[in-house]
Each structure stands twice: as structure tokens, then as C-alpha cells.
Design a protein around this motif. Structure first.
Motif, PDB file in Angstrom:
ATOM      1  N   GLU A  60       0.837  -1.192   0.000  1.00  0.00           N
ATOM      2  CA  GLU A  60       0.000   0.000   0.000  1.00  0.00           C
ATOM      3  C   GLU A  60       0.873   1.243   0.000  1.00  0.00           C
ATOM      4  OE1 GLU A  60      -3.852   1.854   2.405  1.00  0.00           O
ATOM      5  OE2 GLU A  60      -3.205  -0.220   2.721  1.00  0.00           O
ATOM      6  N   ALA A  61       0.656   2.107  -0.983  1.00  0.00           N
ATOM      7  CA  ALA A  61       1.427   3.346  -1.102  1.00  0.00           C
ATOM      8  C   ALA A  61       0.843   4.414  -0.193  1.00  0.00           C
ATOM      9  CB  ALA A  61       1.425   3.823  -2.553  1.00  0.00           C
ATOM     10  N   GLU A  62       1.582   5.507  -0.050  1.00  0.00           N
ATOM     11  CA  GLU A  62       1.140   6.595   0.819  1.00  0.00           C
ATOM     12  C   GLU A  62      -0.171   7.211   0.345  1.00  0.00           C
ATOM     13  OE1 GLU A  62       4.256   9.417   1.235  1.00  0.00           O
ATOM     14  OE2 GLU A  62       5.628   8.026   2.254  1.00  0.00           O
ATOM     15  N   ASP A  63      -0.431   7.165  -0.956  1.00  0.00           N
ATOM     16  CA  ASP A  63      -1.669   7.747  -1.466  1.00  0.00           C
ATOM     17  C   ASP A  63      -2.857   6.788  -1.376  1.00  0.00           C
ATOM     18  OD1 ASP A  63      -1.115   5.894  -3.400  1.00  0.00           O
ATOM     19  OD2 ASP A  63      -0.936   7.308  -5.070  1.00  0.00           O
ATOM     20  N   GLY A  64      -2.637   5.614  -0.764  1.00  0.00           N
ATOM     21  CA  GLY A  64      -3.715   4.647  -0.580  1.00  0.00           C
ATOM     22  C   GLY A  64      -3.840   3.628  -1.680  1.00  0.00           C
ATOM     23  N   SER A  65      -3.112   3.798  -2.777  1.00  0.00           N
ATOM     24  CA  SER A  65      -3.155   2.817  -3.867  1.00  0.00           C
ATOM     25  C   SER A  65      -2.437   1.537  -3.458  1.00  0.00           C
ATOM     26  CB  SER A  65      -2.514   3.392  -5.131  1.00  0.00           C
ATOM     27  OG  SER A  65      -1.143   3.688  -4.908  1.00  0.00           O
ATOM     28  N   ARG A  66      -2.782   0.452  -4.102  1.00  0.00           N
ATOM     29  CA  ARG A  66      -2.211  -0.847  -3.762  1.00  0.00           C
ATOM     30  C   ARG A  66      -1.607  -1.489  -5.002  1.00  0.00           C
ATOM     31  NH1 ARG A  66      -7.100  -0.369  -1.116  1.00  0.00           N
ATOM     32  NH2 ARG A  66      -7.034  -0.566   1.168  1.00  0.00           N
TER      33      ARG A  66
END
Length: 364
Positions: free
Chosen positions: A47-53
Motif C-alpha cells: 500500500e502506497a502513501e496515497d492509498g493505492s495498492r
């Protein structure tokens, strides 16, 4: 009419609970038939900081068992030092231990509605290895600590890494790539990337920095600047490299034999000079610190220079001539020889390979 037993209902219930937990961390994987001694798997996402996976993490497999509430009560669990697993076949244990991807043994305790999980490889190694565990007979049991919950296991699972070992081997070692460690060269890189890479290599060889109180401590960000850094410390593991200058790249007309450069080593007390820019020289370092005097003060004979410079920069001779004197030894590492360490330290390579460029690359 078809009859469903209590154990079947119980297993179905806790398996679906387990899948719900796994679904929050990745893509749940299932076998079409129950013939692999594995119940379920998960392809972990990052999971990235922007919420994407991104589904780019490892795959982890799970064999699950369960205790009914009346079999392992709240009181019995509280009194126990650990959770005993159900009896498992040694054939299955060998299969899980040798699997190319991690396999976890999970025990569900209904009375506290909690899953406990441990990596089978850790369970076996903590018992002394497969040979020792096998002395227990055709089956065995393991003990899981009560703090080894599935939540903790899931948090740690991204550290796992799967690696193909069916490619070309180097001295019998699967490297996870097919690049020739002795006949390739990394391209100069951004100073921050160089710092991260050198830190990872030093950590992999258990380099510890000499502190003022005489103890040796981990690096802990001491290379976190793009300026040259001089450290006194100790390599607890042997650091080995090869100079491509003395390695034969081509082939003779009548032979496919090629000469390899002899290995160089550093082990024990060292002075480490790290230049992330590749532009520093012994003279520029001397403006801030007398490395030779520091080595004598620390009673250290070995000076390691790591520079983000290419071999044709002419710096290797400058570093060597300046620091190899008065009983001191300095065999600088520029990018050509550092490539050997990166390509043979598989975990380091796999961590950085997507960010590394090459001046040239040869294959095994």
C-alpha cells in the motif's frame, strides 16, 4: 441425506474468517482441490502513501488447524505457556519447509476467537532443523507463542521474498539474476541511492561503527548525507570483492578458459571512507580529516574507500597511493568492483535492482 459433521462446519467457519483477514492484506489464493497440504494463500500487496495498492509483494501459503472452544478453553489457554499445534505429518513438514515460497502453520482457538501463526521454517529451525525434528517420528507437533497472532504475522509477511533459482548459477549459488558479477559495471548513480546501496551492503556484512564509549553500534543513518563520510568501525563478517581490472572478459583463440581476478578481503577493524558523489579525492578529504592519522590513532591497518566513480576516473590510483603507506593497506572500491558485491549479495540486489543502471552488463 448428506450429513455435514461438526468438524466440517467448524473448519469452514474458521477458514472463511481467515480468508477475511487475508483479504485485507492481499489477493486470496485457493487450490482447486485439497491435495497440496495447504489450505489457502495470499498474494500480498503493497500500500502506497496515497492509498493505492500494488500487487507486487510475495505470495504466502497457509495450513490452518482449529481448536473447538470446549477443547481449548479460555482458562486452559491462559494457563498454558504456548499453543501446541495439531499433530502434523513429517512428510508435510518437509514439503512446507522446502517450499519455494513461505508456508505458515496457523492454529485457530475458538474460545478466544484468535488465530496464531508461525512460519514453518522458523518452527523447524527453532527445533534444530529438519533432521532433528524428524527424530520425533512420522508426525510431530510444534509450539506457537501466544504473542504470535495472525495480525503480527501479516505485518511481518512482506519481508518474505520469492526468488527463482532455476537460472544460471554462479559458483553453485543461485543469485536471482543472470548477470555476470565479475564482468559488469554499475553506472554512476544519484548520491542518495548510492548511500542507500552502500549502507545495505555494509549492514549485510555486519559493519558496526566505533562509538566514543568503545562499543560498536549499527550505522543507523550515519551515511545520510551526500558529503563524503569517514567512519571507524569493525566488519564482523568478511567483505570480499574482486577488481575487474584483473579479470579476463574475452576468450583466447584456442580456449574457453578465462582468468578471474583474485579476491580482496576486509574483516575486523577498518576505516571506511564513503564518497556518494564520486568527485572526492584524498586531498579534498584531507581538508576535513587526516585519514592516515585516524587509522594510526585507532590502531587500524585497513582503509576501505567506497566511491561513486567509474574506474576510468583515475581515482583508484590516487586513493591507493595516498593511503597505502606506513603499514596501512587501502584497496579502493569504485563502481566496477562494487558491482561484484551488489550482484552477489542477492537480498541487496533484489531490493535495489529496479533503480540500478549499468554502464555495461554481461551475462553468465
Amino acid at each position: 441425506m448428506p450429513n455435514i459433521g461438526e468438524d466440517d462446519v467448524f473448519e469452514q467457519q474458521y477458514i472463511y474468517k481467515l480468508k477475511m483477514l487475508l483479504a485485507a492484506r492481499g489477493v486470496v489464493l485457493n487450490y482447486g482441490i485439497d491435495r497440496a497440504a495447504i489450505d489457502v494463500g495470499v498474494h500480498l500487496w503493497i500500500e502506497a502513501e496515497d492509498g493505492s495498492r500494488d500487487v507486487s509483494g510475495p505470495r504466502v501459503w497457509i495450513q490452518a488447524k482449529g481448536y473447538h472452544a470446549e477443547t481449548l478453553t479460555v482458562e486452559a489457554l491462559a494457563a498454558a505457556e504456548s499453543i501446541s499445534s495439531h499433530s502434523v505429518s513429517m512428510d508435510h513438514v518437509r514439503f512446507w519447509y522446502n517450499a519455494p515460497e513461505p508456508v505458515y502453520l496457523v492454529e485457530y482457538v475458538e474460545s478466544v476467537d484468535t488465530f496464531y501463526a508461525a512460519d514453518v521454517r522458523d518452527l523447524v529451525d527453532n527445533r534444530g532443523g529438519l533432521a532433528k525434528v524428524a527424530t520425533a517420528g512420522a508426525s510431530t507437533t510444534f509450539h506457537l507463542s501466544k504473542d504470535q497472532t495472525i495480525e503480527l504475522a501479516l505485518a511481518r509477511m512482506p519481508r518474505h521474498r520469492s526468488m527463482r533459482i532455476d537460472g544460471p548459477a554462479w559458483r553453485g549459488r543461485p543469485l536471482g539474476h543472470g548477470i555476470d558479477p565479475m564482468r559488469s559495471e554499475l553506472a554512476p548513480m544519484d548520491p542518495q541511492l548510492y548511500i542507500e546501496l552502500v549502507t545495505a551492503l555494509l549492514d549485510a556484512h555486519d559493519f558496526r561503527v566505533h562509538s566514543n564509549n568503545g562499543e560498536f553500534k549499527p550505522l543507523n543513518g550515519l551515511l545520510g548525507t551526500d558529503q563524503p563520510t569517514v567512519l571507524t568501525g569493525r566488519l564482523y563478517l568478511t567483505y570480499e570483492w574482486v577488481l575487474p581490472l584483473f579479470t579476463e572478459f574475452g576468450f583466447d583463440a584456442r580456449s574457453d578458459f578465462r582468468i578471474e581476478g583474485g579476491p580482496l578481503h576486509a574483516h575486523g577493524d577498518v576505516i571506511v571512507v564513503v564518497d556518494p558523489t564520486g568527485a572526492a579525492t584524498p586531498a579534498s578529504i584531507a581538508d576535513d580529516i587526516d585519514v592516515v592519522a585516524l587509522a594510526k590513532e585507532r590502531d587500524t591497518r585497513r582503509i576501505m574507500v567506497l566511491s561513486n566513480a567509474t574506474v576510468d576516473s583515475g581515482l583508484i590510483g590516487q586513493w591507493s597511493r595516498t593511503y597505502t603507506r606506513d603499514g596501512l593497506v587501502c584497496e579502493p572500491q569504485l563502481l566496477d568492483s562494487l558491482t561484484f558485491n551488489v550482484l552477489t549479495a542477492t537480498n541487496v540486489f533484489l531490493k535495489f535492482h529496479e533503480r540500478l543502471g549499468f554502464r555495461y552488463r554481461n551475462y553468465l
